[in-house]
Scaffold this active site. Structure first.
Site, PDB file in Angstrom:
ATOM      1  N   GLY A  36      39.419  42.644  42.621  1.00 18.66           N
ATOM      2  CA  GLY A  36      38.694  41.908  43.659  1.00 18.66           C
ATOM      3  C   GLY A  36      39.198  40.477  43.751  1.00 18.66           C
ATOM      4  CG  HIS A  37      38.516  37.758  40.548  1.00 18.99           C
ATOM      5  ND1 HIS A  37      38.065  38.524  39.498  1.00 18.99           N
ATOM      6  CD2 HIS A  37      37.495  36.908  40.843  1.00 18.99           C
ATOM      7  CE1 HIS A  37      36.849  38.141  39.156  1.00 18.99           C
ATOM      8  NE2 HIS A  37      36.472  37.179  39.957  1.00 18.99           N
ATOM      9  CG  ASP A 151      29.805  36.956  44.825  1.00 12.17           C
ATOM     10  OD1 ASP A 151      28.918  36.996  43.987  1.00 12.17           O
ATOM     11  OD2 ASP A 151      30.948  37.447  44.626  1.00 12.17           O
TER      12      ASP A 151
HETATM   13  P1  AMP Z   1      33.623  35.099  40.558  1.00  9.48           P
HETATM   14  O1  AMP Z   1      34.709  34.970  39.559  1.00  9.48           O
HETATM   15  O2  AMP Z   1      32.710  36.237  40.312  1.00  9.48           O
HETATM   16  O3  AMP Z   1      32.928  33.779  40.824  1.00  9.48           O
HETATM   17  O4  AMP Z   1      34.353  35.452  41.924  1.00  9.48           O
HETATM   18  C1  AMP Z   1      35.347  34.606  42.468  1.00  9.48           C
HETATM   19  C2  AMP Z   1      35.582  35.012  43.903  1.00  9.48           C
HETATM   20  O5  AMP Z   1      36.014  36.370  43.937  1.00  9.48           O
HETATM   21  C3  AMP Z   1      34.291  34.940  44.746  1.00  9.48           C
HETATM   22  O6  AMP Z   1      34.616  34.437  46.034  1.00  9.48           O
HETATM   23  C4  AMP Z   1      33.872  36.379  44.822  1.00  9.48           C
HETATM   24  O7  AMP Z   1      33.126  36.698  45.963  1.00  9.48           O
HETATM   25  C5  AMP Z   1      35.208  37.101  44.827  1.00  9.48           C
HETATM   26  N1  AMP Z   1      35.037  38.479  44.374  1.00  9.48           N
HETATM   27  C6  AMP Z   1      34.481  38.903  43.204  1.00  9.48           C
HETATM   28  N2  AMP Z   1      34.437  40.250  43.169  1.00  9.48           N
HETATM   29  C7  AMP Z   1      34.949  40.689  44.335  1.00  9.48           C
HETATM   30  C8  AMP Z   1      35.169  41.985  44.898  1.00  9.48           C
HETATM   31  N3  AMP Z   1      34.830  43.101  44.267  1.00  9.48           N
HETATM   32  N4  AMP Z   1      35.713  42.059  46.122  1.00  9.48           N
HETATM   33  C9  AMP Z   1      36.051  40.927  46.798  1.00  9.48           C
HETATM   34  N5  AMP Z   1      35.881  39.685  46.337  1.00  9.48           N
HETATM   35  C10 AMP Z   1      35.334  39.555  45.109  1.00  9.48           C
END
Ligand code: AMP
Length: 280
Positions: A36-37, A151
């Site tokens: 995802g990241h 998110d």
């Molecule tokens: P985080 O590390 O959880 O703060 O996520 C960092 C970025 O990656 C944020 O903009 C999240 O929305 C995005 N993100 C996390 N998981 C996913 C996913 N499964 N699909 C798309 N974007 C994601």
């Protein structure tokens, strides 16, 4: 790929790129990276000359009793994953760099976007997210910030914060990346037990049923939500925190679903809090 915890070093590098009329795409993360990241990183790589990624578990966005201390941390693996992508710079600050002694500013989000959904259960979460992201944008000075639809509320709020504060950063929202069985990828999935991991796809399965009910002509939100709830509640180990139908742009609750509406939920499995959503 340079890795540094030093804010001035990141700022100087980014400014150099910008002075050469090159663009900088930025992905801010709390680490324990997954596909995802990486999709955000790849999108940033396609649309910009340089990509900066930050990895920082921001204490400000965790409430008392939340999982700040046992949030997955995997810096070595994260860096190995980023090494394979088009990433010029990874910013890995610690609390010392982000909140040095004397730090005393908090970004307080007051938009209606920050009222329902996650904000109802994590009252200071989005202030914490906005504060760290405003700070990171000040360090990285990117042309574009890449955010995930996973998110959705966070992305909508950050877009508003950037607009309100005239930060001049373009926001790009990327689709949710899912596991083979539909579970939205999340760093927190690593904390699920084997049993919990088997159960977790029910969240997206139920949201998809909600969408297909709309496709079949059902527009009454309470009816659609109650069907989704029924499916999830068949799994006794899942505790729904919220399940809402909201307008896809304002994120305000709606009683009638239409194209562009969003069905969103948060649920606990094994005490791990998972969120997911589907746009109709
Ligand atoms: P985080 O590390 O959880 O703060 O996520 C960092 C970025 O990656 C944020 O903009 C999240 O929305 C995005 N993100 C996390 N998981 C996913 C996913 N499964 N699909 C798309 N974007 C994601």
């Amino acid at each position: 790929m340079k890795v540094t915890a030093d804010p001035p070093l990141v700022r100087n590098q980014s400014r150099k790129w910008l002075q050469n009329t090159q663009t900088v795409g930025f992905v801010s993360t709390v680490g324990a990276l997954h596909e995802g990241h990486l999709e955000l990183v790849r999108q940033a790589g396609k649309e910009n000359d340089h990509v900066v990624v930050s990895i920082y578990v921001n204490p400000l966005q965790f409430g008392p009793g939340e999982d700040y201390h046992n949030y997955p941390r995997a810096l070595a693996e994260d860096l190995a994953m980023l090494e394979k992508e088009k990433v010029g710079l990874v910013f890995t600050p610690s609390n010392k760099e982000m909140y040095p002694q004397g730090f005393s500013t908090l970004v307080k989000v007051q938009t209606a976007l920050a009222r329902g959904l996650c904000a109802s259960f994590r009252p200071h979460h989005f202030d914490g997210v906005a504060t760290v992201v405003v700070k990171l944008l000040g360090v990285v000075c990117p042309t574009r910030l890449y955010l995930g639809q996973k998110d959705a509320q966070q992305a909508a709020i950050l877009r508003q914060v950037i607009l309100d504060l005239d930060m001049g950063v373009e926001t790009v929202i990327c689709p949710i990346v899912r596991e083979y069985d539909g579970l939205a990828m999340s760093s927190r999935n690593k904390r699920l037990t084997l049993e919990g991991r088997k159960t977790a796809p029910v969240l997206y399965k139920a949201l998809k049923v909600g969408k297909s009910l709309f496709d079949l002509g059902e527009v009454e939100a309470p009816k659609v939500l109650s069907e989704i709830k029924k499916i999830i509640q068949e799994e006794k180990s899942v505790k729904i925190q919220y399940l809402e139908a909201v307008d896809g742009l304002t994120l305000q609750p709606i009683s009638r679903i239409k194209k562009g509406s969003m069905l969103a939920l948060a649920a606990f499995i094994d005490d791990v809090r998972l969120i997911d959503n589907i746009v109709i």
